[in-house]
Design a protein around this motif. Structure first.
Motif, mmCIF file in Angstrom:
data_model
loop_
_atom_site.group_PDB
_atom_site.id
_atom_site.type_symbol
_atom_site.label_atom_id
_atom_site.label_comp_id
_atom_site.label_asym_id
_atom_site.label_seq_id
_atom_site.Cartn_x
_atom_site.Cartn_y
_atom_site.Cartn_z
ATOM 1 N N MET A 132 45.353 10.384 19.447
ATOM 2 C CA MET A 132 44.080 11.065 19.735
ATOM 3 C C MET A 132 42.789 10.295 19.459
ATOM 4 N N GLY A 133 42.949 9.246 18.934
ATOM 5 C CA GLY A 133 41.602 8.256 18.744
ATOM 6 C C GLY A 133 41.507 8.481 17.333
ATOM 7 N N THR A 134 42.198 8.706 16.249
ATOM 8 C CA THR A 134 41.735 8.498 14.955
ATOM 9 C C THR A 134 42.004 7.237 14.504
ATOM 10 N N ALA A 135 40.934 6.678 13.444
ATOM 11 C CA ALA A 135 41.213 5.440 12.954
ATOM 12 C C ALA A 135 42.423 5.116 12.455
ATOM 13 N N PRO A 136 42.938 3.810 12.784
ATOM 14 C CA PRO A 136 44.133 3.645 12.265
ATOM 15 C C PRO A 136 44.593 4.133 10.806
ATOM 16 N N GLU A 137 43.869 3.835 9.859
ATOM 17 C CA GLU A 137 44.004 4.142 8.602
ATOM 18 C C GLU A 137 44.108 5.430 8.310
ATOM 19 N N ASP A 138 43.672 6.418 9.398
ATOM 20 C CA ASP A 138 43.794 7.871 9.008
ATOM 21 C C ASP A 138 44.797 8.430 9.735
ATOM 22 N N SER A 139 45.467 7.573 10.528
ATOM 23 C CA SER A 139 46.604 8.181 11.572
ATOM 24 C C SER A 139 47.532 9.147 10.679
ATOM 25 N N ARG A 140 48.112 8.514 9.533
ATOM 26 C CA ARG A 140 49.065 9.350 8.739
ATOM 27 C C ARG A 140 48.698 10.668 8.210
ATOM 28 N N LYS A 141 47.139 10.745 7.743
ATOM 29 C CA LYS A 141 46.633 11.806 7.268
ATOM 30 C C LYS A 141 46.560 12.807 8.137
ATOM 31 N N VAL A 142 46.150 12.318 9.289
ATOM 32 C CA VAL A 142 45.718 13.347 10.508
ATOM 33 C C VAL A 142 47.336 13.828 11.032
ATOM 34 N N ALA A 143 48.310 13.028 11.022
ATOM 35 C CA ALA A 143 49.617 13.643 11.524
ATOM 36 C C ALA A 143 50.103 14.543 10.234
ATOM 37 N N GLU A 144 49.880 14.312 8.938
ATOM 38 C CA GLU A 144 50.256 15.115 7.899
ATOM 39 C C GLU A 144 49.515 16.454 8.079
ATOM 40 N N LEU A 145 48.265 16.576 8.462
ATOM 41 C CA LEU A 145 47.712 17.766 8.784
ATOM 42 C C LEU A 145 48.148 18.801 9.793
ATOM 43 N N VAL A 146 48.170 17.635 10.979
ATOM 44 C CA VAL A 146 49.126 18.637 12.189
ATOM 45 C C VAL A 146 50.448 19.068 11.798
ATOM 46 N N LYS A 190 42.211 12.781 -5.193
ATOM 47 C CA LYS A 190 43.679 13.118 -4.790
ATOM 48 C C LYS A 190 43.691 13.179 -3.297
ATOM 49 N N GLY A 191 44.604 12.228 -2.604
ATOM 50 C CA GLY A 191 44.777 12.247 -1.182
ATOM 51 C C GLY A 191 43.928 11.185 -0.591
ATOM 52 N N GLY A 192 42.966 10.603 -1.053
ATOM 53 C CA GLY A 192 42.040 9.489 -0.608
ATOM 54 C C GLY A 192 41.094 10.332 0.252
ATOM 55 N N VAL A 193 40.520 9.535 1.399
ATOM 56 C CA VAL A 193 39.460 10.018 2.155
ATOM 57 C C VAL A 193 39.850 9.764 3.574
ATOM 58 N N ILE A 194 39.086 10.506 4.311
ATOM 59 C CA ILE A 194 39.206 10.473 5.721
ATOM 60 C C ILE A 194 37.823 10.000 6.598
ATOM 61 N N SER A 195 37.851 9.648 7.534
ATOM 62 C CA SER A 195 36.643 9.106 8.097
ATOM 63 C C SER A 195 35.867 10.244 8.763
ATOM 64 N N VAL A 196 34.639 10.011 9.104
ATOM 65 C CA VAL A 196 33.924 11.023 10.089
ATOM 66 C C VAL A 196 34.686 11.428 11.504
ATOM 67 N N ARG A 197 34.965 10.264 12.135
ATOM 68 C CA ARG A 197 35.505 10.346 13.334
ATOM 69 C C ARG A 197 37.040 10.858 13.324
ATOM 70 N N SER A 234 33.522 12.782 24.080
ATOM 71 C CA SER A 234 32.177 13.318 24.731
ATOM 72 C C SER A 234 31.059 12.853 23.536
ATOM 73 N N ASN A 235 30.103 13.626 23.836
ATOM 74 C CA ASN A 235 28.909 13.095 23.039
ATOM 75 C C ASN A 235 28.814 13.808 21.724
ATOM 76 N N LEU A 236 29.892 14.467 21.268
ATOM 77 C CA LEU A 236 29.948 14.962 19.789
ATOM 78 C C LEU A 236 29.525 14.017 18.763
ATOM 79 N N LEU A 237 30.142 12.736 18.974
ATOM 80 C CA LEU A 237 30.023 11.679 17.939
ATOM 81 C C LEU A 237 28.836 11.159 18.031
ATOM 82 N N LYS A 238 28.060 11.351 19.010
ATOM 83 C CA LYS A 238 26.605 10.840 18.890
ATOM 84 C C LYS A 238 25.875 11.594 18.040
ATOM 85 N N CYS A 239 26.304 12.870 17.709
ATOM 86 C CA CYS A 239 25.409 13.989 16.836
ATOM 87 C C CYS A 239 25.512 13.297 15.373
ATOM 88 N N ILE A 240 26.548 12.673 15.127
ATOM 89 C CA ILE A 240 26.670 12.158 13.517
ATOM 90 C C ILE A 240 25.942 10.928 13.064
#
Length: 144
Positions: free
Chosen positions: A1-15, A70-77, A138-144
């Motif tokens: 989906m385009g997550t940062a590689p270091e966040d892929s596992r965290k996003v997969a856990e969330l899903v 606990k659990g670390g951090v996740i990037s804005v993207r 889309s342009n959503l990332l340009k908002c941050i």
């Protein structure tokens, strides 16, 4: 989906949490990851980037305050992608709700409905994932 590689596992856990329990619990975990990112940013800004911190497994330990994130951090993207990926009621609990509601409306078609609800849940998840992919492009990332 385009997550940062270091966040892929965290996003997969969330899903996974969203799919096997529900999206409300997954959003709670996402909230904790976002709060951890803000705490780490505030910590490093307060100490002008010199405050020691380290990883301890998946957790972050802030050296000067002895606080554990606990659990670390996740990037804005990855936060934006996860927010859209979790947005939907496609989970195993919803299968039961759908089957119960539709079965009451068409009791003679319960057999057909039971074959379709798993595919409907998968299609709902795919729709959420595609929305996450499109939102990040889309342009959503340009908002941050």
């Amino acid at each position: 989906m385009g997550t940062a590689p270091e966040d892929s596992r965290k996003v997969a856990e969330l899903v996974g949490i969203k799919t096997f329990t529900n999206e409300f619990i997954a959003y709670g975990v996402l909230r904790d990851l976002i709060n951890n990112r803000h705490k780490l940013e505030n910590y490093t800004q307060f100490f002008n980037g010199t405050g020691p911190w380290s990883w301890q497994g998946d957790n972050i330990v802030l050296g000067l305050t002895n606080e554990m994130l606990k659990g670390g951090v996740i990037s804005v993207r990855s936060e934006i992608i996860a927010t859209y990926a979790l947005c939907g009621f496609s989970n195993f609990g919803s299968i039961g709700i759908t089957l119960g509601g539709m079965g009451a409306l068409a009791p003679n078609r319960k057999k057909e409905l039971s074959r379709m609800v798993l595919r409907a849940m998968i299609a709902g998840n795919v729709a959420c994932f595609l929305t996450a992919c499109i939102a990040i492009k889309s342009n959503l990332l340009k908002c941050i």
